[in-house]
Design a protein around this motif. Structure first.
Motif, mmCIF file in Angstrom:
data_model
loop_
_atom_site.group_PDB
_atom_site.id
_atom_site.type_symbol
_atom_site.label_atom_id
_atom_site.label_comp_id
_atom_site.label_asym_id
_atom_site.label_seq_id
_atom_site.Cartn_x
_atom_site.Cartn_y
_atom_site.Cartn_z
ATOM 1 N N MET A 77 -32.588 74.083 9.999
ATOM 2 C CA MET A 77 -32.710 74.844 11.214
ATOM 3 C C MET A 77 -34.006 74.460 11.897
ATOM 4 O O MET A 77 -35.009 74.215 11.269
ATOM 5 C CB MET A 77 -32.731 76.336 10.909
ATOM 6 N N THR A 78 -34.006 74.442 13.197
ATOM 7 C CA THR A 78 -35.206 74.136 13.948
ATOM 8 C C THR A 78 -35.976 75.411 14.239
ATOM 9 O O THR A 78 -35.453 76.509 14.093
ATOM 10 C CB THR A 78 -34.852 73.445 15.288
ATOM 11 N N VAL A 79 -37.206 75.232 14.693
ATOM 12 C CA VAL A 79 -38.032 76.388 15.015
ATOM 13 C C VAL A 79 -37.376 77.230 16.098
ATOM 14 O O VAL A 79 -37.405 78.445 16.057
ATOM 15 C CB VAL A 79 -39.441 75.925 15.479
ATOM 16 N N MET A 80 -36.732 76.583 17.052
ATOM 17 C CA MET A 80 -36.125 77.323 18.151
ATOM 18 C C MET A 80 -34.989 78.218 17.671
ATOM 19 O O MET A 80 -34.674 79.203 18.306
ATOM 20 C CB MET A 80 -35.621 76.361 19.214
ATOM 21 N N ASP A 81 -34.367 77.885 16.550
ATOM 22 C CA ASP A 81 -33.272 78.686 16.029
ATOM 23 C C ASP A 81 -33.745 79.991 15.412
ATOM 24 O O ASP A 81 -32.935 80.854 15.126
ATOM 25 C CB ASP A 81 -32.493 77.912 14.960
ATOM 26 N N GLY A 106 -54.331 65.858 12.001
ATOM 27 C CA GLY A 106 -54.950 66.312 13.250
ATOM 28 C C GLY A 106 -54.195 67.464 13.887
ATOM 29 O O GLY A 106 -54.799 68.435 14.336
ATOM 30 N N GLU A 107 -52.874 67.365 13.910
ATOM 31 C CA GLU A 107 -52.069 68.435 14.505
ATOM 32 C C GLU A 107 -52.137 69.705 13.659
ATOM 33 O O GLU A 107 -52.202 70.814 14.186
ATOM 34 C CB GLU A 107 -50.616 67.963 14.657
ATOM 35 N N ARG A 108 -52.140 69.537 12.335
ATOM 36 C CA ARG A 108 -52.271 70.705 11.452
ATOM 37 C C ARG A 108 -53.618 71.381 11.668
ATOM 38 O O ARG A 108 -53.713 72.607 11.747
ATOM 39 C CB ARG A 108 -52.137 70.295 9.988
ATOM 40 N N LYS A 109 -54.672 70.556 11.747
ATOM 41 C CA LYS A 109 -56.012 71.103 11.954
ATOM 42 C C LYS A 109 -56.060 71.884 13.255
ATOM 43 O O LYS A 109 -56.600 73.001 13.304
ATOM 44 C CB LYS A 109 -57.038 69.977 11.964
ATOM 45 N N ALA A 110 -55.489 71.331 14.319
ATOM 46 C CA ALA A 110 -55.486 72.008 15.616
ATOM 47 C C ALA A 110 -54.745 73.343 15.541
ATOM 48 O O ALA A 110 -55.207 74.352 16.081
ATOM 49 C CB ALA A 110 -54.862 71.104 16.677
ATOM 50 N N LEU A 111 -53.605 73.362 14.852
ATOM 51 C CA LEU A 111 -52.837 74.595 14.690
ATOM 52 C C LEU A 111 -53.653 75.648 13.945
ATOM 53 O O LEU A 111 -53.704 76.812 14.340
ATOM 54 C CB LEU A 111 -51.526 74.301 13.952
ATOM 55 N N LEU A 112 -54.330 75.232 12.882
ATOM 56 C CA LEU A 112 -55.140 76.177 12.102
ATOM 57 C C LEU A 112 -56.376 76.632 12.877
ATOM 58 O O LEU A 112 -56.788 77.789 12.767
ATOM 59 C CB LEU A 112 -55.529 75.561 10.762
ATOM 60 N N GLU A 113 -56.962 75.729 13.679
ATOM 61 C CA GLU A 113 -58.118 76.131 14.490
ATOM 62 C C GLU A 113 -57.711 77.170 15.537
ATOM 63 O O GLU A 113 -58.448 78.136 15.768
ATOM 64 C CB GLU A 113 -58.744 74.904 15.167
ATOM 65 N N LEU A 139 -39.216 77.136 5.927
ATOM 66 C CA LEU A 139 -40.593 77.537 5.632
ATOM 67 C C LEU A 139 -40.985 77.171 4.204
ATOM 68 O O LEU A 139 -42.150 76.916 3.922
ATOM 69 C CB LEU A 139 -40.766 79.034 5.872
ATOM 70 N N MET A 140 -40.020 77.162 3.321
ATOM 71 C CA MET A 140 -40.254 76.732 1.931
ATOM 72 C C MET A 140 -39.893 75.255 1.826
ATOM 73 O O MET A 140 -38.872 74.835 2.359
ATOM 74 C CB MET A 140 -39.351 77.499 0.959
ATOM 75 N N PRO A 141 -40.717 74.490 1.112
ATOM 76 C CA PRO A 141 -40.316 73.100 0.874
ATOM 77 C C PRO A 141 -39.067 73.080 -0.002
ATOM 78 O O PRO A 141 -38.628 74.122 -0.488
ATOM 79 C CB PRO A 141 -41.518 72.508 0.138
ATOM 80 N N HIS A 142 -38.543 71.897 -0.212
ATOM 81 C CA HIS A 142 -37.347 71.774 -1.044
ATOM 82 C C HIS A 142 -37.569 72.451 -2.390
ATOM 83 O O HIS A 142 -38.552 72.184 -3.079
ATOM 84 C CB HIS A 142 -37.013 70.296 -1.264
ATOM 85 N N VAL A 143 -36.671 73.356 -2.744
ATOM 86 C CA VAL A 143 -36.742 74.043 -4.031
ATOM 87 C C VAL A 143 -35.718 73.389 -4.957
ATOM 88 O O VAL A 143 -34.549 73.266 -4.597
ATOM 89 C CB VAL A 143 -36.442 75.554 -3.870
ATOM 90 N N ASP A 144 -36.195 72.960 -6.113
ATOM 91 C CA ASP A 144 -35.287 72.336 -7.079
ATOM 92 C C ASP A 144 -34.248 73.334 -7.551
ATOM 93 O O ASP A 144 -34.461 74.551 -7.495
ATOM 94 C CB ASP A 144 -36.073 71.808 -8.290
ATOM 95 N N GLY A 171 -44.533 79.404 14.166
ATOM 96 C CA GLY A 171 -45.748 78.622 13.927
ATOM 97 C C GLY A 171 -45.866 78.191 12.482
ATOM 98 O O GLY A 171 -46.281 77.064 12.188
ATOM 99 N N MET A 172 -45.491 79.092 11.574
ATOM 100 C CA MET A 172 -45.538 78.738 10.147
ATOM 101 C C MET A 172 -44.503 77.668 9.826
ATOM 102 O O MET A 172 -44.781 76.745 9.043
ATOM 103 C CB MET A 172 -45.324 79.977 9.283
ATOM 104 N N VAL A 173 -43.335 77.759 10.425
ATOM 105 C CA VAL A 173 -42.297 76.739 10.211
ATOM 106 C C VAL A 173 -42.780 75.410 10.764
ATOM 107 O O VAL A 173 -42.600 74.365 10.133
ATOM 108 C CB VAL A 173 -40.951 77.171 10.832
ATOM 109 N N ARG A 174 -43.416 75.428 11.927
ATOM 110 C CA ARG A 174 -43.973 74.191 12.507
ATOM 111 C C ARG A 174 -45.009 73.594 11.565
ATOM 112 O O ARG A 174 -45.021 72.384 11.335
ATOM 113 C CB ARG A 174 -44.590 74.480 13.883
ATOM 114 N N TYR A 175 -45.880 74.411 11.016
ATOM 115 C CA TYR A 175 -46.886 73.936 10.074
ATOM 116 C C TYR A 175 -46.206 73.300 8.854
ATOM 117 O O TYR A 175 -46.593 72.220 8.409
ATOM 118 C CB TYR A 175 -47.811 75.088 9.650
#
Length: 156
Positions: A1-5, A115-122, A62-67, A99-103
């Protein structure tokens, strides 16, 4: 699913409550020493998040691949628990789920997204600092009112 969903009727209906997302209903338990494989119920007990919330986090990306085991049962690792801890902290900052899903998407894309992660966290840090300032102002007002009500009653 995308963030927009994330805002669709289906996702909204399936979404856990804010209390569930933050684990407010259940106090987390410490991790067992020497263990690195957990069932969803064990992760729920450790993290304070419901199994429903954990499944939702996985479904929205939001969760990485779970085995999974050969029977399809989710198997979480200590790394997954560390990730959930970070997600919990991001929730406390007030970061929207999108935002968390984007991260999370940026993390999966690798080091080229630092760089993009840093900007999001800043940006998130700036929001947190602004909220802290607002809370300090609010606390000052509350303290003043408490002081007023602590004074002996004055007669007109």
């Amino acid at each position: 699913m995308t963030v927009m969903d994330a805002g669709t009727d289906t996702e909204t209906r399936d979404a856990p409550t804010a209390r569930e997302q933050c684990g407010a209903d259940n106090a987390p338990h410490p991790r067992p020493d020497g263990q690195d494989m957990y069932t969803i119920s064990e992760v729920s007990a450790i993290s304070g998040l419901s199994a429903h919330t954990l499944r939702w986090y996985e479904r929205i990306g939001l969760m990485p691949h779970v085995d999974r085991t050969h029977t399809g049962q989710r198997r979480f690792t200590n790394r997954d628990l560390d990730w959930l801890n970070l997600v919990g902290k991001l929730r406390l900052t007030g970061m929207p789920v999108a935002g968390m899903v984007r991260y999370a998407e940026l993390v999966r894309q690798g080091a080229q997204t630092f760089g993009e992660r840093k900007a999001l966290l800043e940006t998130t840090r700036e929001d947190v600092l602004r909220r802290i300032d607002e809370l300090h102002d609010t606390l000052a007002v509350l303290n003043h009112k408490i002081d007023v009500y602590s004074q002996p009653a004055r007669t007109p």
